[in-house]
Design a protein around this motif. Structure first.
Motif, mmCIF file in Angstrom:
data_model
loop_
_atom_site.group_PDB
_atom_site.id
_atom_site.type_symbol
_atom_site.label_atom_id
_atom_site.label_comp_id
_atom_site.label_asym_id
_atom_site.label_seq_id
_atom_site.Cartn_x
_atom_site.Cartn_y
_atom_site.Cartn_z
ATOM 1 N N VAL A 77 0.852 -1.307 0.056
ATOM 2 C CA VAL A 77 0.067 -0.049 0.056
ATOM 3 C C VAL A 77 0.781 1.383 0.068
ATOM 4 N N ALA A 78 1.846 1.135 0.846
ATOM 5 C CA ALA A 78 3.057 2.344 0.801
ATOM 6 C C ALA A 78 3.364 2.511 -0.426
ATOM 7 N N ASP A 79 4.083 1.305 -1.237
ATOM 8 C CA ASP A 79 4.401 1.680 -2.434
ATOM 9 C C ASP A 79 3.643 2.126 -3.501
ATOM 10 N N VAL A 80 2.540 1.796 -3.425
ATOM 11 C CA VAL A 80 1.432 2.398 -4.448
ATOM 12 C C VAL A 80 1.174 3.680 -4.032
ATOM 13 N N ALA A 81 1.079 4.417 -2.704
ATOM 14 C CA ALA A 81 0.933 5.578 -2.435
ATOM 15 C C ALA A 81 2.017 6.217 -2.859
ATOM 16 N N VAL A 82 3.346 5.967 -2.703
ATOM 17 C CA VAL A 82 4.666 6.590 -3.256
ATOM 18 C C VAL A 82 4.567 6.962 -4.668
ATOM 19 N N ILE A 83 4.251 5.711 -5.268
ATOM 20 C CA ILE A 83 4.263 5.959 -6.997
ATOM 21 C C ILE A 83 3.263 6.871 -7.365
ATOM 22 N N GLY A 84 2.039 6.701 -6.760
ATOM 23 C CA GLY A 84 0.942 7.598 -7.016
ATOM 24 C C GLY A 84 1.390 9.074 -6.905
ATOM 25 N N GLY A 85 2.143 9.423 -5.548
ATOM 26 C CA GLY A 85 2.415 10.719 -5.438
ATOM 27 C C GLY A 85 3.797 11.285 -6.488
ATOM 28 N N VAL A 86 4.550 10.267 -6.664
ATOM 29 C CA VAL A 86 5.704 10.648 -7.796
ATOM 30 C C VAL A 86 4.794 11.303 -8.895
ATOM 31 N N ILE A 87 4.029 10.341 -9.603
ATOM 32 C CA ILE A 87 3.457 10.491 -10.974
ATOM 33 C C ILE A 87 2.364 11.800 -10.677
ATOM 34 N N ALA A 88 1.768 12.126 -9.557
ATOM 35 C CA ALA A 88 1.218 13.243 -9.519
ATOM 36 C C ALA A 88 2.078 14.485 -9.514
ATOM 37 N N ALA A 89 3.251 14.396 -8.811
ATOM 38 C CA ALA A 89 3.962 15.679 -8.520
ATOM 39 C C ALA A 89 4.586 15.966 -10.271
ATOM 40 N N VAL A 90 4.941 14.720 -11.069
ATOM 41 C CA VAL A 90 5.651 15.004 -12.445
ATOM 42 C C VAL A 90 4.402 15.625 -13.145
ATOM 43 N N VAL A 91 2.862 15.058 -13.161
ATOM 44 C CA VAL A 91 2.085 15.807 -13.796
ATOM 45 C C VAL A 91 1.899 17.318 -13.592
ATOM 46 N N PHE A 92 1.865 17.538 -12.191
ATOM 47 C CA PHE A 92 1.718 18.879 -11.743
ATOM 48 C C PHE A 92 3.160 19.710 -12.359
ATOM 49 N N VAL A 93 4.128 19.248 -12.211
ATOM 50 C CA VAL A 93 5.249 20.143 -12.934
ATOM 51 C C VAL A 93 5.120 20.263 -14.286
ATOM 52 N N LEU A 94 4.623 19.317 -14.866
ATOM 53 C CA LEU A 94 4.544 19.517 -16.558
ATOM 54 C C LEU A 94 3.201 20.373 -16.574
ATOM 55 N N ILE A 95 2.442 20.437 -16.056
ATOM 56 C CA ILE A 95 1.344 21.486 -16.120
ATOM 57 C C ILE A 95 1.686 22.890 -15.739
#
Length: 81
Positions: free
Chosen positions: A9-27
């Motif tokens: 569960v922690a791994d999925v949360a970390v991966i989701g957080g990283v993807i969200a951060a990358v999408v935020f930076v790209l926007i």
């Protein structure tokens, strides 16, 4: 089998957080680029004297330019084409 481990569960949360951060930076980068392109589209600045577009001749334009009042000598005129 049905119970998920806390590390998974922690791994999925970390991966989701990283993807969200990358999408935020790209926007954010996209917004900055669009704003820059919109503000700088086809604009340029010239160093021409103000108000010379309505002058009858080059002499009249140079005589009326306040920045060149002291620099213009009537006996020595040069024209660059």
């Amino acid at each position: 089998g049905d119970i998920e481990s806390p590390t998974a569960v922690a791994d999925v949360a970390v991966i989701g957080g990283v993807i969200a951060a990358v999408v935020f930076v790209l926007i954010c980068l996209l917004v900055v680029m669009v704003r820059y392109m919109y503000r700088h589209k086809g604009t340029y600045h010239t160093n021409e004297a103000k108000g010379t577009e309505f002058a009858e001749s080059a002499d009249a334009a140079l005589k009326n330019d306040p920045a060149l009042q002291e620099a213009v000598d009537e006996s020595k005129k040069e024209y660059f084409i």
